[in-house]
Motif scaffolding. Structure first.
Motif: not given
Ligand code: SAH
Length: 215
Positions: A66, A92, A94, A110, A112, A140
């Motif tokens: 980001s 992502g 981190g 978390i 995925r 989620y």
């Protein structure tokens, strides 16, 4: 691999912090975290020149680290106190995880994507960051084992607000989540009681999407 942090990098971080201050970031802890964390080590070494510009950047597995302003803005909205239990959705690179650690939070995060999960877990421990728990799975659903949380941060664009995240907040807990499809509205929920949430909106941001688990 990229592994050095030098005075030159520290100087660039100082300039980045000044840019964030100009853009309205005030929280001292957040600015201090950004002045310390070697963001260039979170990206591929060929992009090192971009590390201290206020821009998002591609990392592995089609994901992004980001933009520093976004990380700072979300971190500021969380109002973290030392020792807070904080859940992050979308580990992502981190980088945001490291900011939360620097703020003194007990961090649960978390991711995925298996590849990123493994890589970032190893990398954060090499850098000396010790999140409480890094989890491979679907954000989620939140992470009910360690709930309730003082705050929850979602670092991918959510098409809707997942109910489990609201229900895993403590009373007075804060959820910071970018909500929307192509463009997201940064949204803060503060839990006022078992059933009541106060909602505030903070303008437009752009994130990679929060994906439903298809595993
Ligand atoms: N916090 C990260 C931002 C990474 S981009 C950083 O500072 O680098 C968003 C991340 O969210 C991606 O790594 C993506 O794989 C992850 N993601 C997307 N959907 C997810 C889901 N349902 N559960 C957990 N992580 C998810």
């Amino acid at each position: 691999m990229n592994s050095k942090d030098t005075l030159k990098h520290a100087g660039k971080r100082k300039q980045l912090v000044n840019i964030l201050i100009e853009k309205g970031i005030k929280n001292k802890g957040v600015l201090s975290a950004i002045s310390k964390i070697p963001r260039h080590l979170f990206m591929d070494s060929s992009f090192e020149d971009h590390a201290y510009q206020d821009k998002a950047f591609p990392i592995a597995a089609d994901q992004t680290i980001s933009q520093p302003y976004t990380v700072a803005f979300q971190s500021e909205l969380l109002q973290i106190s030392n020792g807070d239990n904080v859940l992050e959705i979308g580990t992502g690179s981190g980088y945001q995880t490291a900011v939360l650690c620097e703020l003194g939070a007990k961090v649960y995060s978390i991711e995925r994507q298996k590849e990123l999960f493994k890589k970032t877990k190893l990398f954060l421990s090499k850098l000396g960051y010790r999140p409480k728990h890094l989890s491979f799975g679907d954000g989620y659903k939140g992470l009910v084992e360690y709930a309730p949380y003082d705050s929850i941060i979602v670092t991918a664009g959510a098409p809707f607000v997942p109910k489990p995240l609201l229900s895993q907040l403590k009373i007075n807990g804060r959820l910071v989540i970018p909500v929307g499809d192509d463009v997201q509205i940064m949204t803060l929920f503060v839990r006022k009681s078992e059933t009541q949430f106060e909602k505030r909106e903070f303008g437009e941001f752009r994130f990679v999407p929060l994906l439903e688990n298809r595993n």
